[in-house]
Write a protein that holds these residues in place. Structure first.
Motif, short mmCIF file in Angstrom:
data_model
loop_
_atom_site.label_atom_id
_atom_site.label_comp_id
_atom_site.label_asym_id
_atom_site.label_seq_id
_atom_site.Cartn_x
_atom_site.Cartn_y
_atom_site.Cartn_z
N LEU A 1 2.16 -25.15 -52.07
CA LEU A 1 2.95 -25.23 -53.29
C LEU A 1 3.20 -23.83 -53.84
N GLU A 2 4.35 -23.66 -54.49
CA GLU A 2 4.68 -22.38 -55.11
C GLU A 2 4.64 -22.53 -56.63
N GLY A 3 4.06 -21.53 -57.29
CA GLY A 3 3.99 -21.55 -58.74
C GLY A 3 2.81 -22.35 -59.25
N SER A 4 2.70 -22.44 -60.58
CA SER A 4 1.61 -23.20 -61.18
C SER A 4 2.10 -24.49 -61.82
N GLY A 5 3.40 -24.84 -61.57
CA GLY A 5 3.92 -26.10 -62.08
C GLY A 5 5.24 -25.91 -62.80
N PHE A 6 5.66 -26.94 -63.52
CA PHE A 6 6.95 -26.87 -64.19
C PHE A 6 6.96 -27.77 -65.42
N LEU A 7 7.87 -27.46 -66.34
CA LEU A 7 8.12 -28.25 -67.54
C LEU A 7 9.50 -28.88 -67.42
N VAL A 8 9.68 -30.05 -68.02
CA VAL A 8 10.95 -30.75 -67.96
C VAL A 8 11.46 -30.98 -69.39
N PRO A 9 12.60 -30.41 -69.76
CA PRO A 9 13.15 -30.65 -71.10
C PRO A 9 13.46 -32.13 -71.30
N PRO A 10 13.37 -32.61 -72.53
CA PRO A 10 13.64 -34.04 -72.78
C PRO A 10 15.09 -34.42 -72.56
N THR A 11 15.97 -33.44 -72.44
CA THR A 11 17.38 -33.74 -72.17
C THR A 11 17.61 -34.10 -70.71
N GLU A 12 16.65 -33.80 -69.83
CA GLU A 12 16.77 -34.15 -68.42
C GLU A 12 16.41 -35.62 -68.22
N THR A 13 17.02 -36.23 -67.23
CA THR A 13 16.69 -37.61 -66.88
C THR A 13 15.49 -37.57 -65.94
N ALA A 14 14.30 -37.78 -66.49
CA ALA A 14 13.08 -37.68 -65.68
C ALA A 14 12.02 -38.58 -66.29
N PHE A 15 11.12 -39.06 -65.45
CA PHE A 15 10.01 -39.88 -65.91
C PHE A 15 8.85 -39.01 -66.37
N ILE A 16 8.59 -37.94 -65.63
CA ILE A 16 7.51 -37.04 -66.02
C ILE A 16 8.06 -35.94 -66.92
N LYS A 17 7.21 -35.40 -67.79
CA LYS A 17 7.65 -34.33 -68.70
C LYS A 17 7.12 -32.97 -68.25
#
Length: 478
Positions: free
Chosen positions: A331-347
């Motif tokens: 894996l690359e990086g330490s993770g990611f954040l998802v803005p609430p404007t995106e269509t996603a189940f996880i945040k």
């Protein structure tokens, strides 16, 4: 004071018990905990033997730039662990991963060009052309204020995922004074936000200040001190160490012992009535429970405090922790954040074994630990809470795979739900807390601690507990 009851066995209650016995040796302290375990939002697991030293399935870090957790760990003889500097978190927006922009205050820039690529040209132009608003008479919401000044895109794409990661909330609901206080003078004076951020960053660079919100991982200089810390085995080890120390000091723990009533008794004592053990009297009472639980307990003690606490909203969330096979590619990086404007189940998702070298060193070869967070304040309650654990895992893993483009086999999963666990600091929160404290000063023998008052992080909870016990015992302030 010879006896004291602590209602609530999370980190706040445990620290309160610790300070009671250290400030007043010989005090008989009883800790009531409604569940079958201590630690509250700090919880560990060996992940089915994949992490024999333990790993966090609850809160997984504490701020290093504040002294409270660091001091307590050192007091207990615990060695600190720090995140890897080889990895940083990102924001997943517009279908792509973007580095968290450097040179910001919780996503708010001094130079809008640091957001290039994450925002469009027109969105950048809107940030650059700050529109001053009339001076605010008091507190305002973070999102409302910044959207009016710098545009919706900055708020929804950058600030919201960063701030929401702390509060499991939405920045348009959160208090500016309580969450990014360095920007409050600009709101009250009607002066530019961009100038205020520039001054904060200059002060930070000169070592003059550690401003809340200015230490977002990935946004600092490489030579800056670590933002976060943990312990080998996870932050849950702090609970283990505290519990062992308290038990050796004679503290009594009563698990599966919900408290259904408290009241002032004769002679200045406090009566505590648990579901299992009837009523007992103590010289002092510390309530270390969430605001919604304190509301009911305090209704007959002080209606004003109970009413204020009853108005505190709370967010529910869940963490899916997975051990995955990464033989295909690390894996690359330490993770990611998802803005609430995106269509996603996880945040959000944290690559825990990339973030924490001690964890990576203990895992079987070609495996990694990934955490996926679900739930924000304001979510449709039917969006995820009714799902079974298996359904929650399936939805979270599918979304993670969609976002990352990886088909990594999953070797083990665990679900930890946090129901109504994170208080929401809406505008006016600091004033309401100040009012609680003013009334509380006139109620002998009672202390209120926890995340509903002075901050939601571990250091803030420790600081509140230490401050309240100092007030209760007449000791020196921390």
């Amino acid at each position: 004071m010879s006896t004291a009851a602590v209602v609530g066995g999370g980190i706040s209650g445990l620290v309160a018990a610790h300070r009671l016995i250290s400030t007043r040796p010989g005090t008989a302290v009883t800790v009531y905990e409604a569940s079958d375990r201590l630690g509250g939002c700090l919880r560990g697991s060996d992940l089915n033997g994949n992490a024999p030293a333990g790993a966090d399935v609850g809160a997984e870090a504490s701020l290093y730039v504040r002294p409270e957790t660091v001091g307590l760990c050192r007091e207990l003889g615990l060695d600190l662990e720090f995140p890897s500097r080889a990895h940083s978190s990102r924001i997943h927006a517009h279908g792509a991963m973007h580095a968290i922009p450097a040179g910001t205050l919780m996503g708010v820039p001094a130079d809008p060009q640091v957001l290039a690529g994450l925002l469009t040209e027109s969105e950048l132009a809107r940030v650059s052309e700050e529109q001053l608003t009339a001076p605010a008479a008091g507190d305002v919401s973070v999102g409302g204020f910044l959207a009016a000044r710098l545009g919706d895109a900055l708020v929804d794409t950058v600030v919201d995922p960063l701030l929401g990661g702390v509060y499991a909330g939405r920045c348009r609901d959160l208090s500016l004074a309580a969450t990014i206080p360095a920007l409050l003078p600009a709101a009250r004076a009607g002066t530019p936000v961009l100038d205020a951020v520039a001054e904060v960053l200059r002060a930070r660079a000169a070592g003059r200040a550690a401003t809340p919100g200015a230490n977002v991982p990935g946004s600092q200089p490489a030579e800056a001190p670590p933002v976060f810390m943990s312990l080998r085995g996870g932050m849950n080890r702090l609970v283990t160490a505290l519990t062992e120390h308290l038990a050796q000091s004679g503290v009594e723990f009563r698990l599966n012992a919900p408290v259904r009533a408290v009241r002032q008794a004769g002679g200045g004592t406090w009566a505590v009535e648990s579901v299992s053990g009837g009523a007992e009297e103590f010289d002092a009472l510390v309530l270390a429970v969430p605001a919604h639980a304190a509301t009911g307990l305090l209704a007959g003690v002080d209606a004003e405090i109970a009413g204020i606490l009853g108005g505190v909203d709370h967010a529910s969330s869940a963490v899916v922790t997975a051990v995955i096979d990464v033989a295909e590619a690390p894996l690359e990086g330490s993770g990611f954040l998802v803005p609430p404007t995106e269509t996603a189940f996880i945040k959000a998702s944290t690559y825990a074994s990339n973030k924490w070298p001690w964890l990576a060193a203990l895992l079987p070869a070609d495996t990694a630990v990934v955490r996926m967070s679900v739930g924000r304040f304001g979510d449709d309650p039917d969006a995820w809470e009714p799902l079974s654990d298996d359904e929650l895992v399936a939805r979270a893993i599918a979304d993670w795979r969609r976002i990352t483009g990886r088909a990594a086999p999953v070797l083990h999963t665990e679900v930890q739900r946090w129901t109504a666990a994170l208080p929401q600091y809406t505008p006016g929160h600091l004033e309401r807390t100040a009012r609680i404290d003013a009334v509380l000063a006139g109620i002998p023998g009672l202390a209120l601690v926890g995340s509903a008052y002075d901050g939601v992080g571990i250091p803030a909870c420790i600081a509140r507990a230490e401050k309240e016990i100092a007030r209760l015992t007449g000791g020196p302030p921390p």
